[in-house]
Design a protein around this motif. Structure first.
Motif, PDB file in Angstrom:
ATOM      1  N   SER A  77       0.879  -1.181   0.140  1.00  0.00           N
ATOM      2  CA  SER A  77       0.127   0.101   0.158  1.00  0.00           C
ATOM      3  C   SER A  77       0.932   1.348  -0.272  1.00  0.00           C
ATOM      4  O   SER A  77       1.948   1.163   0.620  1.00  0.00           O
ATOM      5  CB  SER A  77      -0.873  -0.002   1.237  1.00  0.00           C
ATOM      6  OG  SER A  77      -2.080  -1.030   1.291  1.00  0.00           O
ATOM      7  N   ARG A  90     -11.366   9.343   3.196  1.00  0.00           N
ATOM      8  CA  ARG A  90     -11.408   7.903   2.513  1.00  0.00           C
ATOM      9  C   ARG A  90     -12.236   7.495   1.620  1.00  0.00           C
ATOM     10  O   ARG A  90     -13.569   7.891   1.798  1.00  0.00           O
ATOM     11  CB  ARG A  90     -10.915   7.006   3.548  1.00  0.00           C
ATOM     12  CG  ARG A  90      -9.576   7.547   4.479  1.00  0.00           C
ATOM     13  CD  ARG A  90      -9.277   6.469   5.476  1.00  0.00           C
ATOM     14  NE  ARG A  90      -8.371   5.385   4.951  1.00  0.00           N
ATOM     15  CZ  ARG A  90      -6.968   5.567   4.733  1.00  0.00           C
ATOM     16  NH1 ARG A  90      -6.468   6.472   5.055  1.00  0.00           N
ATOM     17  NH2 ARG A  90      -6.404   4.533   4.159  1.00  0.00           N
ATOM     18  N   CYS A 140     -13.810   3.893  -0.238  1.00  0.00           N
ATOM     19  CA  CYS A 140     -13.939   2.543  -0.205  1.00  0.00           C
ATOM     20  C   CYS A 140     -14.202   2.142  -1.890  1.00  0.00           C
ATOM     21  O   CYS A 140     -15.325   2.465  -2.106  1.00  0.00           O
ATOM     22  CB  CYS A 140     -14.631   1.879   0.507  1.00  0.00           C
ATOM     23  SG  CYS A 140     -14.464  -0.061   0.639  1.00  0.00           S
ATOM     24  N   ARG A 166     -15.026  -1.194  -4.667  1.00  0.00           N
ATOM     25  CA  ARG A 166     -14.858  -2.354  -4.961  1.00  0.00           C
ATOM     26  C   ARG A 166     -14.988  -2.599  -6.356  1.00  0.00           C
ATOM     27  O   ARG A 166     -15.595  -2.150  -7.204  1.00  0.00           O
ATOM     28  CB  ARG A 166     -16.341  -2.835  -4.149  1.00  0.00           C
ATOM     29  CG  ARG A 166     -16.606  -4.468  -4.803  1.00  0.00           C
ATOM     30  CD  ARG A 166     -18.126  -4.672  -4.141  1.00  0.00           C
ATOM     31  NE  ARG A 166     -18.014  -4.319  -2.817  1.00  0.00           N
ATOM     32  CZ  ARG A 166     -19.277  -4.438  -2.292  1.00  0.00           C
ATOM     33  NH1 ARG A 166     -20.386  -4.052  -2.916  1.00  0.00           N
ATOM     34  NH2 ARG A 166     -19.405  -4.169  -0.936  1.00  0.00           N
ATOM     35  N   SER A 183      -2.617   0.947  -3.946  1.00  0.00           N
ATOM     36  CA  SER A 183      -2.674  -0.383  -3.075  1.00  0.00           C
ATOM     37  C   SER A 183      -2.698  -1.649  -4.176  1.00  0.00           C
ATOM     38  O   SER A 183      -3.301  -1.680  -5.224  1.00  0.00           O
ATOM     39  CB  SER A 183      -4.211  -0.697  -2.565  1.00  0.00           C
ATOM     40  OG  SER A 183      -4.350  -1.891  -1.867  1.00  0.00           O
ATOM     41  N   GLU A 229     -12.127  -5.478  -1.898  1.00  0.00           N
ATOM     42  CA  GLU A 229     -12.352  -4.180  -1.544  1.00  0.00           C
ATOM     43  C   GLU A 229     -11.036  -3.312  -0.977  1.00  0.00           C
ATOM     44  O   GLU A 229     -10.228  -4.072  -0.516  1.00  0.00           O
ATOM     45  CB  GLU A 229     -13.626  -3.816  -0.296  1.00  0.00           C
ATOM     46  CG  GLU A 229     -14.838  -4.031  -1.143  1.00  0.00           C
ATOM     47  CD  GLU A 229     -15.774  -3.753   0.050  1.00  0.00           C
ATOM     48  OE1 GLU A 229     -15.553  -3.296   1.085  1.00  0.00           O
ATOM     49  OE2 GLU A 229     -17.172  -4.201  -0.067  1.00  0.00           O
ATOM     50  N   VAL A 230     -10.717  -1.889  -1.485  1.00  0.00           N
ATOM     51  CA  VAL A 230      -9.877  -1.484  -0.863  1.00  0.00           C
ATOM     52  C   VAL A 230     -10.099   0.093  -0.387  1.00  0.00           C
ATOM     53  O   VAL A 230     -11.074   0.628  -0.958  1.00  0.00           O
ATOM     54  CB  VAL A 230      -8.625  -1.357  -1.997  1.00  0.00           C
ATOM     55  CG1 VAL A 230      -7.941  -2.454  -2.173  1.00  0.00           C
ATOM     56  CG2 VAL A 230      -9.098  -0.334  -3.064  1.00  0.00           C
ATOM     57  N   GLU A 231      -9.409   0.716   0.438  1.00  0.00           N
ATOM     58  CA  GLU A 231      -9.792   1.944   0.915  1.00  0.00           C
ATOM     59  C   GLU A 231      -8.727   2.738   0.770  1.00  0.00           C
ATOM     60  O   GLU A 231      -7.515   2.460   1.370  1.00  0.00           O
ATOM     61  CB  GLU A 231     -10.034   1.570   2.525  1.00  0.00           C
ATOM     62  CG  GLU A 231     -10.606   3.209   3.081  1.00  0.00           C
ATOM     63  CD  GLU A 231     -11.089   2.977   4.631  1.00  0.00           C
ATOM     64  OE1 GLU A 231     -12.414   2.989   4.779  1.00  0.00           O
ATOM     65  OE2 GLU A 231     -10.090   3.070   5.195  1.00  0.00           O
ATOM     66  N   PRO A 273     -18.978   1.240   0.052  1.00  0.00           N
ATOM     67  CA  PRO A 273     -18.205   1.307  -1.212  1.00  0.00           C
ATOM     68  C   PRO A 273     -18.726   1.636  -2.305  1.00  0.00           C
ATOM     69  O   PRO A 273     -19.835   1.412  -2.765  1.00  0.00           O
ATOM     70  CB  PRO A 273     -17.723  -0.447  -1.001  1.00  0.00           C
ATOM     71  CG  PRO A 273     -19.050  -1.148  -0.313  1.00  0.00           C
ATOM     72  CD  PRO A 273     -19.470  -0.255   0.538  1.00  0.00           C
TER      73      PRO A 273
END
Length: 269
Positions: A144, A152, A154, A156, A191, A198-200, A245
């Motif tokens: 990351s 932030r 999220c 998907r 990331s 899923e990423v934040e 997300p």
């Protein structure tokens, strides 16, 4: 500027306008297709917007406006990126030296070529070959690249089932924030994950675009560093925060999509 002097498309389906999100008519999409074909086949030449507009029989201003709305960057920036994309192929696949590669893609100045390569690919031309060797030797770990931010988001990624079947059990998923809607230069934040998940990411001022690409499990060096037919996704960060997300559809790159120029593996190795 270090560049050498120089030496009927069918209709395509409508796609989303990169800046407005509205559907494009076939005329705009066809213009982008014919323009990028011209640029890709003449990347060694000193091509100008005037040359391109004369070839397509459009005014330079109209051509630039429509091209930018479809592709996400201007014709000349697209051409510059394509030169560097071709350079990556020569360095990685054909193992050419930096000076020879520089001249093969239309530059006369190795210094100019190397500076632009470093800025847009994220590593120097000479270093890219070393990175390729290390990528070939090991599986890339999750990583990351995060920066402090007030908000932030999220994300998907959504891919069709038939696409997932071609990716294998543990594909590489890259998601990052960029200043422009093109994957050029290292991301502001990003990331890498194995598997689609899923990423934040932090919402960074000045980097309103979320760009993503997916490589198959077992992707070779060429696919990871200079993909020819990547799976991509693109989203402008919403002006207001969104609960939960955001789903980002993944698709095969369109014929006129900018090359995935940034060597994302440079973040890892």
């Amino acid at each position: 500027d270090g560049l050498m002097p120089p030496g009927s498309a069918r209709s395509v389906p409508a796609v989303d306008d990169v800046h407005t999100g509205r559907l494009l008519d076939e005329t705009a999409a066809d213009l982008a297709l014919r323009a990028t074909r011209y640029l890709r086949t003449r990347f060694r030449e000193r091509v100008t917007v005037g040359d391109l507009s004369a070839h397509l029989a459009y005014s330079p201003s109209h051509l630039t406006r429509v091209f930018t709305s479809v592709v996400g960057t201007s014709p000349m920036d697209y051409l510059a990126a394509w030169r560097l994309h071709e350079a990556k192929h020569l360095l990685i696949t054909h193992r050419l030296g930096v000076a020879e590669t520089c001249h093969e893609v239309g530059y006369t100045s190795v210094g100019t070529f190397s500076r632009r390569f470093l800025r847009d690919v994220g590593t120097s031309p000479g270093s890219l070959r070393g990175i390729a060797d290390r990528v070939a030797e090991r599986t890339q770990p999750a990583v990351s690249l995060l920066v402090p931010a007030a908000g932030r988001i999220c994300i998907r990624l959504d891919s069709p089932e038939e696409m997932r079947r071609t990716l294998g059990p543990a594909p590489y998923q890259w998601v990052g924030t960029f200043p422009r809607p093109v994957p050029s230069g290292l991301p502001t934040s990003g990331s890498l994950r194995r598997h689609i998940d899923e990423v934040e990411l932090p919402m960074v001022p000045g980097s309103p675009w979320i760009l993503a690409t997916i490589f198959p499990d077992g992707a070779d060096v060429h696919e990871q560093l200079a993909p020819t037919n990547p799976l991509v996704a693109r989203l402008r960060v919403p002006a207001e925060s969104v609960p939960g997300p955001i789903t980002l559809p993944v698709r095969a790159a369109l014929p006129w999509d900018p090359a995935v120029l940034v060597a994302l593996a440079a973040m890892v190795v």
